[in-house]
Design a protein around this motif. Structure first.
Motif, mmCIF file in Angstrom:
data_model
loop_
_atom_site.group_PDB
_atom_site.id
_atom_site.type_symbol
_atom_site.label_atom_id
_atom_site.label_comp_id
_atom_site.label_asym_id
_atom_site.label_seq_id
_atom_site.Cartn_x
_atom_site.Cartn_y
_atom_site.Cartn_z
ATOM 1 N N GLY A 98 0.681 -1.181 -0.054
ATOM 2 C CA GLY A 98 -0.105 -0.065 -0.019
ATOM 3 C C GLY A 98 0.568 1.216 0.023
ATOM 4 N N ALA A 99 2.324 1.110 0.056
ATOM 5 C CA ALA A 99 3.052 2.273 0.119
ATOM 6 C C ALA A 99 3.337 2.607 -1.410
ATOM 7 C CB ALA A 99 4.377 1.872 0.681
ATOM 8 N N LYS A 100 2.668 3.310 -2.145
ATOM 9 C CA LYS A 100 2.695 3.678 -3.618
ATOM 10 C C LYS A 100 3.270 5.268 -3.485
ATOM 11 C CE LYS A 100 -1.216 0.625 -4.899
ATOM 12 N NZ LYS A 100 -2.422 0.433 -5.654
ATOM 13 N N GLY A 101 4.849 5.063 -3.571
ATOM 14 C CA GLY A 101 5.230 6.448 -3.831
ATOM 15 C C GLY A 101 5.008 7.552 -2.830
ATOM 16 N N GLY A 102 5.435 8.658 -3.228
ATOM 17 C CA GLY A 102 5.196 9.961 -2.657
ATOM 18 C C GLY A 102 5.589 10.063 -1.148
ATOM 19 N N PRO A 103 4.955 9.828 -0.013
ATOM 20 C CA PRO A 103 5.590 10.119 1.411
ATOM 21 C C PRO A 103 6.620 9.026 1.785
ATOM 22 C CG PRO A 103 3.342 9.193 1.352
ATOM 23 C CD PRO A 103 3.572 9.333 0.127
ATOM 24 N N ALA A 104 7.376 9.556 2.662
ATOM 25 C CA ALA A 104 8.145 8.365 3.267
ATOM 26 C C ALA A 104 7.609 7.961 4.466
ATOM 27 C CB ALA A 104 9.357 9.314 3.826
ATOM 28 N N TYR A 105 7.587 6.621 4.584
ATOM 29 C CA TYR A 105 6.802 5.821 5.805
ATOM 30 C C TYR A 105 7.846 5.424 6.818
ATOM 31 C CZ TYR A 105 2.890 5.922 2.682
ATOM 32 O OH TYR A 105 1.820 6.201 1.769
ATOM 33 N N THR A 106 7.478 5.363 8.153
ATOM 34 C CA THR A 106 8.130 4.667 9.052
ATOM 35 C C THR A 106 7.480 3.510 9.611
ATOM 36 O OG1 THR A 106 9.010 6.846 9.722
ATOM 37 C CG2 THR A 106 9.191 5.196 11.456
ATOM 38 N N TYR A 107 8.140 2.405 10.188
ATOM 39 C CA TYR A 107 7.394 1.259 10.375
ATOM 40 C C TYR A 107 7.884 0.750 11.624
ATOM 41 C CZ TYR A 107 6.059 0.886 5.351
ATOM 42 O OH TYR A 107 5.797 1.112 4.352
ATOM 43 N N GLU A 123 11.276 1.975 15.967
ATOM 44 C CA GLU A 123 11.011 2.438 14.550
ATOM 45 C C GLU A 123 12.096 2.364 13.711
ATOM 46 O OE1 GLU A 123 9.662 6.467 15.090
ATOM 47 O OE2 GLU A 123 8.073 6.015 16.775
ATOM 48 N N THR A 124 11.581 2.271 12.425
ATOM 49 C CA THR A 124 12.663 2.264 11.357
ATOM 50 C C THR A 124 13.031 3.718 10.955
ATOM 51 O OG1 THR A 124 10.934 2.123 9.606
ATOM 52 C CG2 THR A 124 11.914 -0.005 10.592
ATOM 53 N N ALA A 125 13.807 3.739 10.087
ATOM 54 C CA ALA A 125 14.091 4.960 9.578
ATOM 55 C C ALA A 125 12.938 5.173 8.504
ATOM 56 C CB ALA A 125 15.572 5.057 8.765
ATOM 57 N N PRO A 126 12.704 6.451 8.147
ATOM 58 C CA PRO A 126 11.954 6.647 7.020
ATOM 59 C C PRO A 126 12.287 6.253 5.867
ATOM 60 C CG PRO A 126 12.098 8.502 8.523
ATOM 61 C CD PRO A 126 13.295 7.569 8.820
ATOM 62 N N VAL A 127 11.375 5.611 5.004
ATOM 63 C CA VAL A 127 11.622 5.042 3.716
ATOM 64 C C VAL A 127 10.687 5.380 2.651
ATOM 65 C CG1 VAL A 127 10.956 2.750 4.210
ATOM 66 C CG2 VAL A 127 12.434 3.022 2.608
ATOM 67 N N LYS A 128 11.033 5.629 1.375
ATOM 68 C CA LYS A 128 10.212 5.988 0.302
ATOM 69 C C LYS A 128 10.283 4.788 -0.754
ATOM 70 C CE LYS A 128 10.022 10.892 0.218
ATOM 71 N NZ LYS A 128 10.211 12.093 -0.773
ATOM 72 N N ALA A 129 8.991 4.500 -1.331
ATOM 73 C CA ALA A 129 8.680 3.587 -2.402
ATOM 74 C C ALA A 129 9.021 4.366 -3.752
ATOM 75 C CB ALA A 129 7.443 3.038 -2.584
ATOM 76 N N VAL A 130 10.149 3.587 -4.412
ATOM 77 C CA VAL A 130 10.584 4.405 -5.614
ATOM 78 C C VAL A 130 10.545 3.208 -6.864
ATOM 79 C CG1 VAL A 130 12.647 5.343 -6.830
ATOM 80 C CG2 VAL A 130 12.050 5.631 -4.330
ATOM 81 N N GLY A 131 10.017 3.663 -7.877
ATOM 82 C CA GLY A 131 10.034 2.835 -9.066
ATOM 83 C C GLY A 131 11.341 2.526 -9.790
ATOM 84 N N ASN A 132 11.406 1.311 -10.360
ATOM 85 C CA ASN A 132 12.910 0.785 -10.765
ATOM 86 C C ASN A 132 12.543 0.968 -12.417
ATOM 87 O OD1 ASN A 132 13.020 -1.092 -8.283
ATOM 88 N ND2 ASN A 132 14.625 0.260 -8.666
ATOM 89 N N TRP A 133 14.050 1.327 -13.158
ATOM 90 C CA TRP A 133 13.664 1.274 -14.666
ATOM 91 C C TRP A 133 13.618 0.037 -15.027
ATOM 92 C CZ3 TRP A 133 12.054 5.474 -17.645
ATOM 93 C CH2 TRP A 133 12.266 6.635 -17.008
ATOM 94 N N PHE A 134 14.541 -0.792 -14.617
ATOM 95 C CA PHE A 134 14.880 -2.298 -15.068
ATOM 96 C C PHE A 134 14.652 -3.258 -14.026
ATOM 97 C CE2 PHE A 134 17.568 -5.552 -16.834
ATOM 98 C CZ PHE A 134 17.009 -5.782 -17.805
ATOM 99 N N HIS A 135 13.803 -4.118 -14.309
ATOM 100 C CA HIS A 135 13.665 -5.435 -13.307
ATOM 101 C C HIS A 135 14.977 -6.492 -13.845
ATOM 102 C CE1 HIS A 135 12.275 -8.636 -11.234
ATOM 103 N NE2 HIS A 135 10.932 -8.363 -10.961
ATOM 104 N N PHE A 136 15.815 -6.424 -12.655
ATOM 105 C CA PHE A 136 17.190 -7.162 -13.079
ATOM 106 C C PHE A 136 16.932 -8.765 -12.979
ATOM 107 C CE2 PHE A 136 18.849 -2.839 -12.138
ATOM 108 C CZ PHE A 136 19.937 -3.035 -13.080
ATOM 109 N N GLY A 137 15.847 -8.942 -12.109
ATOM 110 C CA GLY A 137 15.410 -10.369 -12.148
ATOM 111 C C GLY A 137 14.888 -10.971 -13.620
ATOM 112 N N LYS A 138 14.594 -10.145 -14.448
ATOM 113 C CA LYS A 138 14.104 -10.656 -15.897
ATOM 114 C C LYS A 138 15.170 -10.256 -16.762
ATOM 115 C CE LYS A 138 9.967 -11.100 -14.165
ATOM 116 N NZ LYS A 138 9.265 -12.491 -13.978
#
Length: 388
Positions: A98-107, A123-138
């Motif tokens: 549910g963390a679709k980009g934008g704000p930083a979340y703490t867990y 608590e964890t450090a704040p982290v953002k969801a960032v899209g990747n240009w290339f899927h290295f697993g593929k």
């Protein structure tokens, strides 16, 4: 005096016992440690992964931890539980989708005991969801795509330079000239049935390519080509394709738009209408190419009853037996897709067909090698394809 001393000792022991029991029942488990949150790799920036070390009381001890909740907050807001139900004991990983980009979340990870008491981790450090240009697993799929593209381009290059490329004989396609010639000799029309597929169906697109080649031949022979359609969009596309074929053959005057018409979208009403046309007009050649369902045998048997040469083709396995039983020639499976290249001999299409065959050959060889290695106990090929 003795009784007074004994009474005092009993009171002391009772207090110690009560205090010890209260401490034992109120003792909380140790929280999960080393909680870490990070952007999930190789995704479009739609999730964050949380990992942790399980609590020492996980599944053991007087106050055993039976599960975990993952808590999340954004900025200065309060923590909220994001797991719909507690994760089972022993789990140490959760993906927050549910963390679709934008704000930083703490867990934070919350341990839950059998008595439903809870304790939260740090608590964890704040982290953002960032899209990747290339899927290295593929990356292996990407490499396979490059190799396949090279094979197709190589084949097209040689086809355009005039190199003869072998295509195995397909009797159903070789009979196209025979069927059209027979119609010309008998002075009876040709009927082309595209089935019930929409313009987005692969089989319908392949059928349109075949129709384009058939139309070029009917233009040369000056024979009427009847095409009943059950989809308005297919109707308009087919009209344009047939018109183009007649223009390319230098016979735009022979094109009759009324011979390509809309019948109905209802399956069996369409079959009944086409059967009526067959009985009344008695075409000498009938082409049935595309997507067919339960109406396939009805159409094929009616065409057989009027003595027409029938050339059928579909990628529907369940309808092929009916066409094989009632038609003169049947294109099976991928023969339908190869028909346009077979009839036109266009270098671009023939080269693409040869390139696809190279790709299939590589895949087939990899399957054989994988089976042999698996039988002798070597499993790395199987593991590789499972990861890919």
């Amino acid at each position: 005096m003795i009784f007074e001393k004994m009474r005092q000792q009993i009171v002391v022991y009772a207090l110690v016992l009560v205090f010890g029991c209260s401490v034992g029942f109120s003792q909380q488990p140790a929280p999960p440690e080393n909680v870490n949150a990070f952007d999930t790799p190789n995704d479009a920036g739609a999730s964050i992964t949380i990992t942790w070390d399980k609590s020492p009381e996980d599944g053991t001890g007087a106050e055993a931890v039976t599960g975990y909740h993952v808590l999340r907050k954004s900025g200065d807001s309060e923590f909220e539980v994001i797991t719909k139900s507690p994760l089972t004991a022993g789990e140490t990983r959760y993906v927050d989708k549910g963390a679709k980009g934008g704000p930083a979340y703490t867990y934070s990870v919350q341990a839950i005991t059998a008595s439903e008491s809870t304790v939260n981790s740090a608590e964890t450090a704040p982290v953002k969801a960032v899209g990747n240009w290339f899927h290295f697993g593929k990356r292996w799929i990407f490499l396979a795509l490059i190799l396949f593209s090279v094979a197709v381009v190589y084949s097209i290059y040689h086809a355009r330079r005039g190199k003869e490329i072998f295509i195995r004989r397909i009797p159903g396609l070789e009979a196209v000239d025979e069927a059209i010639g027979r119609s010309t000799e008998m002075g009876r029309p040709i009927m082309y049935i595209l089935g019930l597929g929409s313009v987005s169906d692969v089989a319908t697109i392949a059928s349109m390519n075949i129709l384009s080649q058939v139309a070029r031949k009917t233009a040369d022979y000056e024979m009427p080509l009847r095409v009943p359609c059950n989809d308005p969009i297919v109707l308009n596309v087919v009209r344009e394709m047939v018109r183009t074929a007649y223009v390319n053959e230098g016979r735009p005057d022979a094109y009759q738009e009324d011979d390509i018409f809309f019948l109905t979208e209802s399956q069996f009403a369409y079959a009944a209408g086409v059967d009526g046309m067959m009985i009344r007009e008695k075409p000498a050649a009938i082409f049935m190419q595309g997507t067919f369902y339960a109406e396939s045998l009805i159409l094929a048997e009616t065409g057989n009853s009027v003595g027409a040469i029938q050339i059928a083709g579909t990628d529907s396995d369940s309808q092929l037996p009916f066409f094989i039983a009632a038609c003169d020639y049947t294109l099976i499976g991928e023969e339908l897709y190869a028909a346009s290249a077979y009839l036109s001999r266009e270098p671009m299409l023939i080269g693409s067909l040869r390139g696809q065959d190279y790709g299939k050959l590589i895949i087939f060889g990899a399957l054989i090698i994988g089976v042999i290695l698996e039988l002798i106990g070597v499993t790395w090929v199987t593991t590789f394809f499972q990861r890919v």
